[in-house]
Design a protein around this motif. Structure first.
Motif, PDB file in Angstrom:
ATOM      1  N   TRP A 255       0.891  -1.309  -0.417  1.00  0.00           N
ATOM      2  CA  TRP A 255       0.275  -0.155   0.013  1.00  0.00           C
ATOM      3  C   TRP A 255       0.684   1.171   0.534  1.00  0.00           C
ATOM      4  CZ3 TRP A 255      -5.815   0.342   0.027  1.00  0.00           C
ATOM      5  CH2 TRP A 255      -6.152  -0.964   0.643  1.00  0.00           C
ATOM      6  N   THR A 256       0.536   2.297  -0.681  1.00  0.00           N
ATOM      7  CA  THR A 256       1.211   3.539  -0.663  1.00  0.00           C
ATOM      8  C   THR A 256       0.360   5.144  -0.294  1.00  0.00           C
ATOM      9  OG1 THR A 256       2.513   2.906  -2.706  1.00  0.00           O
ATOM     10  CG2 THR A 256       1.969   5.529  -1.840  1.00  0.00           C
ATOM     11  N   ALA A 257       1.169   4.976   0.953  1.00  0.00           N
ATOM     12  CA  ALA A 257       0.541   6.352   2.066  1.00  0.00           C
ATOM     13  C   ALA A 257       0.630   7.475   0.850  1.00  0.00           C
ATOM     14  CB  ALA A 257       1.303   6.570   2.851  1.00  0.00           C
ATOM     15  N   MET A 258      -1.071   8.013   0.756  1.00  0.00           N
ATOM     16  CA  MET A 258      -1.100   9.339  -0.009  1.00  0.00           C
ATOM     17  C   MET A 258      -1.059  10.592   0.613  1.00  0.00           C
ATOM     18  SD  MET A 258      -0.826   7.290  -3.088  1.00  0.00           S
ATOM     19  CE  MET A 258      -1.115   8.739  -4.107  1.00  0.00           C
ATOM     20  N   GLY A 259      -1.172  10.884   1.662  1.00  0.00           N
ATOM     21  CA  GLY A 259      -1.527  12.078   2.046  1.00  0.00           C
ATOM     22  C   GLY A 259      -1.916  11.930   3.253  1.00  0.00           C
ATOM     23  N   ALA A 260      -1.949  12.495   4.041  1.00  0.00           N
ATOM     24  CA  ALA A 260      -2.233  12.824   5.427  1.00  0.00           C
ATOM     25  C   ALA A 260      -3.370  14.868   5.672  1.00  0.00           C
ATOM     26  CB  ALA A 260      -1.912  12.129   6.831  1.00  0.00           C
ATOM     27  N   LEU A 275      -5.084   5.985   1.577  1.00  0.00           N
ATOM     28  CA  LEU A 275      -3.964   5.279   0.956  1.00  0.00           C
ATOM     29  C   LEU A 275      -4.100   4.182   0.494  1.00  0.00           C
ATOM     30  CD1 LEU A 275      -3.265   2.969   4.419  1.00  0.00           C
ATOM     31  CD2 LEU A 275      -1.817   4.395   3.931  1.00  0.00           C
ATOM     32  N   ARG A 276      -3.481   3.480  -1.118  1.00  0.00           N
ATOM     33  CA  ARG A 276      -3.919   3.514  -1.935  1.00  0.00           C
ATOM     34  C   ARG A 276      -2.870   1.913  -2.548  1.00  0.00           C
ATOM     35  NH1 ARG A 276      -2.814   7.097  -7.167  1.00  0.00           N
ATOM     36  NH2 ARG A 276      -0.907   6.905  -6.779  1.00  0.00           N
ATOM     37  N   ARG A 277      -3.834   0.750  -2.375  1.00  0.00           N
ATOM     38  CA  ARG A 277      -2.959  -0.453  -2.377  1.00  0.00           C
ATOM     39  C   ARG A 277      -2.693  -0.937  -4.082  1.00  0.00           C
ATOM     40  NH1 ARG A 277      -7.475  -5.089  -1.024  1.00  0.00           N
ATOM     41  NH2 ARG A 277      -8.534  -4.197  -2.863  1.00  0.00           N
ATOM     42  N   ASP A 278      -1.229  -0.687  -4.408  1.00  0.00           N
ATOM     43  CA  ASP A 278      -0.618  -0.839  -5.431  1.00  0.00           C
ATOM     44  C   ASP A 278      -1.098  -1.607  -6.420  1.00  0.00           C
ATOM     45  OD1 ASP A 278       0.519   0.661  -3.436  1.00  0.00           O
ATOM     46  OD2 ASP A 278       2.756  -0.590  -4.070  1.00  0.00           O
ATOM     47  N   ALA A 279      -1.648  -2.602  -5.891  1.00  0.00           N
ATOM     48  CA  ALA A 279      -2.362  -4.021  -6.824  1.00  0.00           C
ATOM     49  C   ALA A 279      -3.163  -3.079  -7.864  1.00  0.00           C
ATOM     50  CB  ALA A 279      -2.952  -5.110  -6.207  1.00  0.00           C
ATOM     51  N   ASP A 280      -4.477  -2.723  -7.274  1.00  0.00           N
ATOM     52  CA  ASP A 280      -5.901  -2.492  -8.310  1.00  0.00           C
ATOM     53  C   ASP A 280      -6.451  -0.743  -7.364  1.00  0.00           C
ATOM     54  OD1 ASP A 280      -6.355  -2.201  -5.793  1.00  0.00           O
ATOM     55  OD2 ASP A 280      -7.994  -4.088  -5.976  1.00  0.00           O
ATOM     56  N   GLN A 336       4.655   5.865 -11.393  1.00  0.00           N
ATOM     57  CA  GLN A 336       3.999   7.004 -12.114  1.00  0.00           C
ATOM     58  C   GLN A 336       2.597   7.132 -12.635  1.00  0.00           C
ATOM     59  OE1 GLN A 336       5.794   9.442 -13.485  1.00  0.00           O
ATOM     60  NE2 GLN A 336       3.898  10.581 -14.445  1.00  0.00           N
ATOM     61  N   PRO A 337       1.749   7.549 -11.240  1.00  0.00           N
ATOM     62  CA  PRO A 337       0.656   7.474 -11.502  1.00  0.00           C
ATOM     63  C   PRO A 337      -0.455   7.902 -12.959  1.00  0.00           C
ATOM     64  CG  PRO A 337       1.324   9.429 -10.254  1.00  0.00           C
ATOM     65  CD  PRO A 337       2.308   9.110 -10.707  1.00  0.00           C
ATOM     66  N   ALA A 338      -1.254   6.747 -13.088  1.00  0.00           N
ATOM     67  CA  ALA A 338      -1.960   7.257 -14.312  1.00  0.00           C
ATOM     68  C   ALA A 338      -3.348   8.038 -14.497  1.00  0.00           C
ATOM     69  CB  ALA A 338      -2.445   5.974 -14.089  1.00  0.00           C
ATOM     70  N   PRO A 339      -2.650   8.195 -15.611  1.00  0.00           N
ATOM     71  CA  PRO A 339      -4.124   9.624 -16.112  1.00  0.00           C
ATOM     72  C   PRO A 339      -5.442   8.810 -15.609  1.00  0.00           C
ATOM     73  CG  PRO A 339      -3.089   9.254 -18.449  1.00  0.00           C
ATOM     74  CD  PRO A 339      -2.899   7.650 -17.106  1.00  0.00           C
TER      75      PRO A 339
END
Length: 430
Positions: A255-260, A275-280, A336-339
């Motif tokens: 998981w990636t911490a995106m901000g707080a 949080l954002r799960r890297d897999a999906d 790299q984030p997806a559009p």
């Protein structure tokens, strides 16, 4: 407890305490500094004749300190400064014995920890007593929401324009009645009503009152709701989360911490960590609470990832998560984030509202977008734009280095609060 300078300063209850602690880093202010594997202690010379005696218990991962100063903040500036001096290896440290007051404090903490760790005989559950308590609580909530429904009807009958003439005491009195009815979530929504009064169209106020009306209607028809919908209703009413009833932990995933975002609500500090799960790309939000005067745990670095065991609270719109952080090790991500268009942001929020009418915000990443400073906005290639809340557009522009950006933030249907950002063709953390 991590004793780096950054982690120590993150424990400060506010910015002024951190600044005051830095001013005490002169070793000349500390006639005594002593360290052992169990504790740090020292004497800090203040304005009085006698120095303040401060100690820090090192036997537990969480911060525990005691100081003879009159400050009501925890930790006080003296405890923070003592930790900073030790972390920076400043001053002359000895192995002086602890004063009696600190030794008694440490012994008391040890005794309480041993008592808490000792196995306690389990009392047999009493289903009848539990059912009686739940029935009494439901009756209180029912009376409180029936009173709220009548109050809302009177408010609408008078007209929304008349609401602007009411004093704050009216809103506070109704909120207090809902607190007594064990519906603090509804009380919080009532206290937020004055925030929507300046809107001349009345749309924001009507939408907000609609959420309160739906709480009343939902409670009235709670028996026909599904389990996830009922859990969502209880959460909106402010009922405590029964973690024992949640599904067990699954395997660790990346998981990636995106901000707080940290806020003060009355006497409570609340932090939302997205949080954002890297897999999906699944988004979850971790909620943390601490009374005012006490510090929250160290904030996770944005755009860093770790292997985490995450459990979603089962609701119709799953968003809140519980996280096992005991073995979390975050490292910078180069993904790299997806559009993602602003139009998709609107669709995601509409979908969340359809499932949970009380959702306050969703976490979402938009991009690539360009930043406009006046008024602060983010707009994409499709011609869509969102207003930015609590953001310095010039800082975002400087960070972008002339490139478009991917921005993660909170969207409440009205404004977008940026929490982290990366330029379009660069994976550096914001």
């Amino acid at each position: 407890m991590n004793r780096s300078t950054e982690s120590i300063l993150s424990l400060a209850p506010d910015a002024s305490s951190a600044a005051a602690a830095r001013k005490l880093l002169s070793p000349g202010k500390w006639p005594t500094l002593s360290a052992s594997p169990e504790a740090l202690w020292g004497e800090c010379q203040g304005s009085g004749a006698q120095p303040y005696v401060v100690g820090v218990d090192l036997r537990t991962p969480e911060l525990a300190s005691k100081c003879s100063c009159p400050s009501r903040k925890f930790p006080c500036k003296h405890a923070l400064a003592l930790l900073l001096l030790e972390a920076g290896q400043q001053g002359t440290w000895t192995a002086a014995p602890l004063p009696d007051t600190l030794q008694k404090w440490l012994d008391g903490r040890q005794a309480r920890a041993e008592t808490a760790a000792a196995p306690k005989p389990e009392k047999p559950a009493d289903p009848a007593a539990k059912a009686k308590r739940e029935a009494a609580r439901s009756q209180k909530i029912t009376r409180g929401l029936e009173d709220l429904h009548l109050w809302l009807q009177d408010l609408i009958r008078e007209g929304l324009q008349a609401a602007r003439t009411r004093s704050y005491r009216d809103w506070d009195a109704q909120a207090a009645r809902l607190i007594d009815a064990q519906a603090p979530g509804a009380a919080r929504l009532v206290r937020q009503i004055p925030e929507h009064l300046p809107d001349e169209t009345g749309e924001a106020l009507l939408l907000h009152l609609g959420k309160l009306a739906l709480l009343c209607e939902g409670w009235q028809h709670r028996e026909v709701l599904s389990e996830p919908e009922r859990a969502q209703l209880l959460t909106a009413l402010g009922q405590p989360l029964d973690t024992a009833a949640l599904p067990g932990e699954g395997p660790a995933e990346q998981w990636t911490a995106m901000g707080a975002q940290t806020e003060q609500d009355g006497k409570l500090n609340t932090r939302r960590t997205w949080l954002r799960r890297d897999a999906d790309g699944q988004i979850g939000v971790l909620l943390e609470f601490a009374p005012q005067g006490t510090g929250l745990s160290a904030e996770w670095p944005a755009r860093h990832s770790a292997a985490l065991k995450v459990r979603f609270v089962p609701t119709a719109h799953p968003q809140r998560v519980l996280v096992d952080t005991s073995e979390a090790r975050f490292s910078a991500t180069s993904r790299q984030p997806a559009p993602v268009s602003i139009r998709e942001l609107y669709a995601a929020y509409a979908g969340a509202l359809a499932l949970n009418p009380w959702v306050e915000s969703i976490g979402f990443e938009i991009g690539p977008v360009s930043i406009l400073p006046d008024p602060p906005q983010a707009h994409d290639d499709h011609g869509d734009a969102v207003p930015l809340l609590d953001a310095d557009p010039y800082a975002l522009l400087a960070h972008s280095a002339g490139q478009r950006m991917h921005v993660f933030g909170e969207w409440d249907g009205q404004a977008f609060r940026p929490l982290s950002a990366v330029p379009e063709r660069r994976g550096a953390e914001s």
